[in-house]
Enzyme design. Structure first.
Site, PDB file in Angstrom:
ATOM      1  N   LYS A 176       0.888  -1.172   0.000  1.00  0.00           N
ATOM      2  CA  LYS A 176       0.000   0.000   0.000  1.00  0.00           C
ATOM      3  C   LYS A 176       0.921   1.215   0.000  1.00  0.00           C
ATOM      4  O   LYS A 176       1.182   1.828   1.042  1.00  0.00           O
ATOM      5  CB  LYS A 176      -0.939  -0.035   1.209  1.00  0.00           C
ATOM      6  CG  LYS A 176      -2.081   0.956   1.100  1.00  0.00           C
ATOM      7  CD  LYS A 176      -3.153   0.657   2.121  1.00  0.00           C
ATOM      8  CE  LYS A 176      -4.117   1.821   2.292  1.00  0.00           C
ATOM      9  NZ  LYS A 176      -4.847   2.182   1.071  1.00  0.00           N
TER      10      LYS A 176
HETATM   11  N1  PMP Z   1      -7.594  -0.924  -3.237  1.00  0.00           N
HETATM   12  C1  PMP Z   1      -7.067   0.289  -3.013  1.00  0.00           C
HETATM   13  C2  PMP Z   1      -6.345   0.977  -4.125  1.00  0.00           C
HETATM   14  C3  PMP Z   1      -7.203   0.898  -1.757  1.00  0.00           C
HETATM   15  O1  PMP Z   1      -6.681   2.111  -1.541  1.00  0.00           O
HETATM   16  C4  PMP Z   1      -7.919   0.235  -0.745  1.00  0.00           C
HETATM   17  C5  PMP Z   1      -8.089   0.888   0.600  1.00  0.00           C
HETATM   18  N2  PMP Z   1      -7.005   0.599   1.430  1.00  0.00           N
HETATM   19  C6  PMP Z   1      -8.451  -1.027  -1.021  1.00  0.00           C
HETATM   20  C7  PMP Z   1      -8.272  -1.581  -2.270  1.00  0.00           C
HETATM   21  C8  PMP Z   1      -9.204  -1.779   0.035  1.00  0.00           C
HETATM   22  O2  PMP Z   1      -8.344  -2.216   1.030  1.00  0.00           O
HETATM   23  P1  PMP Z   1      -8.828  -2.422   2.538  1.00  0.00           P
HETATM   24  O3  PMP Z   1     -10.099  -3.198   2.455  1.00  0.00           O
HETATM   25  O4  PMP Z   1      -7.721  -3.201   3.153  1.00  0.00           O
HETATM   26  O5  PMP Z   1      -9.029  -1.089   3.114  1.00  0.00           O
END
Ligand code: PMP
Length: 295
Positions: free
Chosen positions: A160
């Protein structure tokens, strides 16, 4: 009403490298490596009723994201968990969005960064529905992004990492300029990937279909919702999905820590209903995070 004040000019406390600092004093130098070369990773998580949902998974992912970029955080996942809880408490919040961010400092300039020190900060604030209450109820409208998610051999797609969001912001701006809420992104092969900050799910004939997360984040909410669906006996198929298939899907929803479970009414030329299964999973998710379930 959302708070329109700038994010650097608010009251509260931000956890910064081991101590709580007054919000306006949580600053970094202009020659921070992260600002110039995107050596920054972050998390987005929500607290519900004073408890941060799946906190240890978020802290572990933060550490993993940093190490994928080549810098290891000197804080353990447990220490990051504790720092997040401390920050929430210091700000007197129980329902909040939280943003841990880790980055390389300013000890070295240029692409190389071996001598930089890792930093960690954690902020939190009150944040309602990511797309607004009404849009989330009626289903949001997605543009089709002109940008494609990169291949895993061209970017660290499992992290991330802040750098991966450059094209997301560009896609989101292009969409908002045309009156859409967000954009659906395809990947480098042309397959359906995700939105700019949330994963994608489709419903057809009572089953759920979702793209294999092989070049984008396998979201914590994504995995939670897959579990919730399977608990209800709903079949969940993780597979390659091509844009042409969107015509035949009945429902479409997004998942993410910020977006929670958000129905989609429109994506480019395709329309979807805000259907019963989407609303059921949205309710299941809200019940789970708010501990309204017995399971
Ligand atoms: N894809 C992207 C590009 C994101 O920014 C997020 C948010 N973190 C997600 C998917 C979903 O991830 P999560 O469910 O872990 O928040």
């Amino acid at each position: 009403m959302t708070d329109q004040r700038s994010y650097d000019d608010r009251d509260g406390w931000i956890w910064f490298d081991g101590e709580l600092r007054p919000w306006r004093e949580a600053n970094i130098h202009i020659l921070t490596h992260a600002l110039h070369y995107a050596s920054s990773v972050f998390e987005g998580q929500r607290a519900y009723g004073g408890e941060i949902f799946k906190l240890s998974e978020h802290s572990a992912r933060l550490r993993r994201s940093a190490s994928i970029l080549g810098f290891d955080l000197p804080w353990s996942a447990d220490q990051i968990d504790a720092a997040c809880r401390e920050t929430l408490k210091a700000n007197g919040l129980v329902d909040a969005y939280m943003r841990p961010v880790a980055w390389r400092g300013s000890e070295q300039m240029g692409v190389a960064a071996q001598r930089t020190r890792p930093h960690l900060a954690i902020a939190c604030w009150t944040w309602g529905a990511y797309f607004g209450d009404e849009a989330a109820r009626k289903g949001i409208r997605l543009d089709i992004s002109p940008w494609r998610r990169p291949a895993p051999y061209t970017a660290p797609t499992d992290a991330k990492a802040a750098g991966l969001y450059m094209i997301c912001t560009m896609a989101k701006h292009a969409a908002e300029n045309k009156g859409y809420n967000d954009a659906l992104m395809f990947d480098w092969r042309g397959q359906v990937a995700e939105a700019t900050g949330a994963n994608a799910f489709f419903v057809k004939d009572g089953a759920i279909h979702t793209p294999v997360p092989d070049c984008f984040l396998d979201g914590i909410t994504r995995r939670t919702v897959i579990d919730l669906a399977r608990k209800r006996g709903v079949e969940v198929v993780e597979r390659k999905i091509w844009p042409e298939e969107l015509e035949g899907f009945e429902q479409f929803f997004l998942t993410g820590s910020a977006a929670e479970v958000t129905p989609v009414a429109e994506a480019g030329p395709w329309n979807f209903e805000v259907g019963a299964l989407t609303l059921q999973l949205r309710q299941d998710y809200l019940d789970l995070v708010n501990k309204r379930t017995n399971t």
